[in-house]
Every structure is written in C-alpha cells, then in structure tokens.
Design a protein around this motif. Structure first.
Motif, PDB file in Angstrom:
ATOM      1  N   UNK A   6       0.795  -1.166  -0.122  1.00 27.90           N
ATOM      2  CA  UNK A   6       0.125   0.256   0.020  1.00 27.90           C
ATOM      3  C   UNK A   6       0.855   1.249   0.090  1.00 27.90           C
ATOM      4  N   UNK A   7       2.143   1.234   0.792  1.00 27.51           N
ATOM      5  CA  UNK A   7       2.858   2.344   0.558  1.00 27.51           C
ATOM      6  C   UNK A   7       3.330   2.674  -0.782  1.00 27.51           C
ATOM      7  N   UNK A   8       3.576   1.617  -1.468  1.00 30.02           N
ATOM      8  CA  UNK A   8       3.956   2.117  -3.117  1.00 30.02           C
ATOM      9  C   UNK A   8       3.104   2.532  -3.787  1.00 30.02           C
ATOM     10  N   UNK A   9       1.595   2.022  -3.299  1.00 30.30           N
ATOM     11  CA  UNK A   9       0.382   2.642  -4.062  1.00 30.30           C
ATOM     12  C   UNK A   9       0.314   3.923  -3.705  1.00 30.30           C
ATOM     13  N   UNK A  10       0.214   4.588  -2.522  1.00 32.94           N
ATOM     14  CA  UNK A  10       0.121   5.830  -1.979  1.00 32.94           C
ATOM     15  C   UNK A  10       1.118   6.788  -2.469  1.00 32.94           C
ATOM     16  N   UNK A  11       2.345   6.348  -2.839  1.00 30.16           N
ATOM     17  CA  UNK A  11       3.171   7.260  -3.496  1.00 30.16           C
ATOM     18  C   UNK A  11       2.850   7.655  -4.758  1.00 30.16           C
ATOM     19  N   UNK A  24      -9.376  12.758 -11.301  1.00 27.80           N
ATOM     20  CA  UNK A  24      -8.295  11.888 -10.514  1.00 27.80           C
ATOM     21  C   UNK A  24      -8.197  12.390  -9.282  1.00 27.80           C
ATOM     22  N   UNK A  25      -8.047  13.649  -8.944  1.00 31.45           N
ATOM     23  CA  UNK A  25      -7.548  14.334  -7.608  1.00 31.45           C
ATOM     24  C   UNK A  25      -8.828  13.588  -6.946  1.00 31.45           C
ATOM     25  N   UNK A  26     -10.119  13.908  -7.570  1.00 30.49           N
ATOM     26  CA  UNK A  26     -11.264  13.463  -6.323  1.00 30.49           C
ATOM     27  C   UNK A  26     -11.072  11.759  -5.997  1.00 30.49           C
ATOM     28  N   UNK A  27     -11.000  11.185  -7.028  1.00 34.67           N
ATOM     29  CA  UNK A  27     -10.675   9.667  -6.831  1.00 34.67           C
ATOM     30  C   UNK A  27      -9.742   9.265  -6.035  1.00 34.67           C
ATOM     31  N   UNK A  28      -8.450  10.007  -5.959  1.00 39.06           N
ATOM     32  CA  UNK A  28      -7.342   9.880  -4.894  1.00 39.06           C
ATOM     33  C   UNK A  28      -7.749  10.205  -3.668  1.00 39.06           C
ATOM     34  N   UNK A  29      -8.511  11.245  -3.477  1.00 39.44           N
ATOM     35  CA  UNK A  29      -8.885  11.710  -1.993  1.00 39.44           C
ATOM     36  C   UNK A  29     -10.253  10.722  -1.608  1.00 39.44           C
ATOM     37  N   UNK A  30     -10.887  10.039  -2.401  1.00 40.13           N
ATOM     38  CA  UNK A  30     -11.735   9.116  -2.007  1.00 40.13           C
ATOM     39  C   UNK A  30     -11.082   7.926  -1.641  1.00 40.13           C
ATOM     40  N   UNK A  31      -9.923   7.448  -2.353  1.00 39.43           N
ATOM     41  CA  UNK A  31      -9.242   6.251  -1.865  1.00 39.43           C
ATOM     42  C   UNK A  31      -8.612   6.464  -0.591  1.00 39.43           C
ATOM     43  N   UNK A  32      -7.580   7.838  -0.413  1.00 37.58           N
ATOM     44  CA  UNK A  32      -7.290   8.175   0.989  1.00 37.58           C
ATOM     45  C   UNK A  32      -8.306   7.834   2.064  1.00 37.58           C
ATOM     46  N   UNK A  42      -3.575   4.351   8.862  1.00 33.25           N
ATOM     47  CA  UNK A  42      -3.307   5.760   9.272  1.00 33.25           C
ATOM     48  C   UNK A  42      -1.840   6.202   8.987  1.00 33.25           C
ATOM     49  N   UNK A  43      -1.162   5.353   9.723  1.00 36.90           N
ATOM     50  CA  UNK A  43       0.384   5.697   9.608  1.00 36.90           C
ATOM     51  C   UNK A  43       1.011   5.493   8.166  1.00 36.90           C
ATOM     52  N   UNK A  44       0.142   4.852   7.310  1.00 35.30           N
ATOM     53  CA  UNK A  44       0.768   5.093   5.806  1.00 35.30           C
ATOM     54  C   UNK A  44       0.743   6.283   5.392  1.00 35.30           C
ATOM     55  N   UNK A  45      -0.065   7.408   5.759  1.00 32.76           N
ATOM     56  CA  UNK A  45      -0.463   8.738   5.264  1.00 32.76           C
ATOM     57  C   UNK A  45       0.305   9.671   5.988  1.00 32.76           C
ATOM     58  N   UNK A  46       1.679   9.886   5.504  1.00 35.85           N
ATOM     59  CA  UNK A  46       2.632  10.619   6.361  1.00 35.85           C
ATOM     60  C   UNK A  46       2.738  11.981   5.485  1.00 35.85           C
ATOM     61  N   UNK A  73      -6.886  12.231   9.847  1.00 35.77           N
ATOM     62  CA  UNK A  73      -5.778  11.896   9.962  1.00 35.77           C
ATOM     63  C   UNK A  73      -5.209  12.454  11.395  1.00 35.77           C
ATOM     64  N   UNK A  74      -5.750  13.581  11.957  1.00 30.29           N
ATOM     65  CA  UNK A  74      -5.395  14.176  13.238  1.00 30.29           C
ATOM     66  C   UNK A  74      -5.969  13.356  14.434  1.00 30.29           C
ATOM     67  N   UNK A  75      -6.911  12.720  14.206  1.00 32.83           N
ATOM     68  CA  UNK A  75      -7.444  12.151  15.386  1.00 32.83           C
ATOM     69  C   UNK A  75      -6.959  10.603  15.613  1.00 32.83           C
TER      70      UNK A  75
END
Length: 75
Positions: A6-11, A24-32, A42-46, A73-75
């Motif tokens: 998943x870390x490779x995918x997130x990059x 594309x940006x909306x799709x990425x945000x939905x995946x996040x 959550x730790x993957x989203x640095x 992410x903050x909670x």
C-alpha cells in the motif's frame, strides 16, 4: 494487502493528487478516505502536504474532502 504494498500505491497516488485533472484528484482523495477508515492504515499517510494544497482549490467538493481527510488523520 500488506502495508508495504500500500505504501507504493500511496506514493503513486500522490503524484496524481498534484495534477490538474479534477476527477483523478477526487478519486485519489476518495481512496485516501477509504484507507483512513482502517486505523492500522493511518500510519501510511505521512505526506500531507499534497492534501493541504487541495484545501485551497476552487472546487469545493475537493477542498471539503481534503479537510475531512486531514481531520481524520489528526484524530
């Protein structure tokens, strides 16, 4: 899927987040957003700087989704 996979995918997704294509940006945000539903992921989203850039986007749907993700992410 493992966190390493998943870390490779997130990059890769980060590169699409800075592009100009709104869909594309909306799709990425939905995946996040979906990834953040799992507390172990959550730790993957640095790198949040790309998500913070979307906050000032003129598309309110994108900026609202980015704000929701950052709050999650903050909670």
């Amino acid at each position: 899927m493992s966190n390493k996979d998943l870390l490779d995918i997130i990059k890769t997704l980060d590169s699409h987040l800075v592009g100009s294509n709104t869909v594309r940006r909306f799709s990425v945000l939905k995946l996040y957003n979906k990834l953040l539903k799992n507390p172990a992921r959550r730790s993957l989203m640095m790198n949040i700087s790309e998500i913070e850039r979307v906050l000032s986007d003129k598309n309110k749907s994108l900026s609202a989704l980015a704000a929701s993700i950052l709050l999650r992410m903050c909670t």
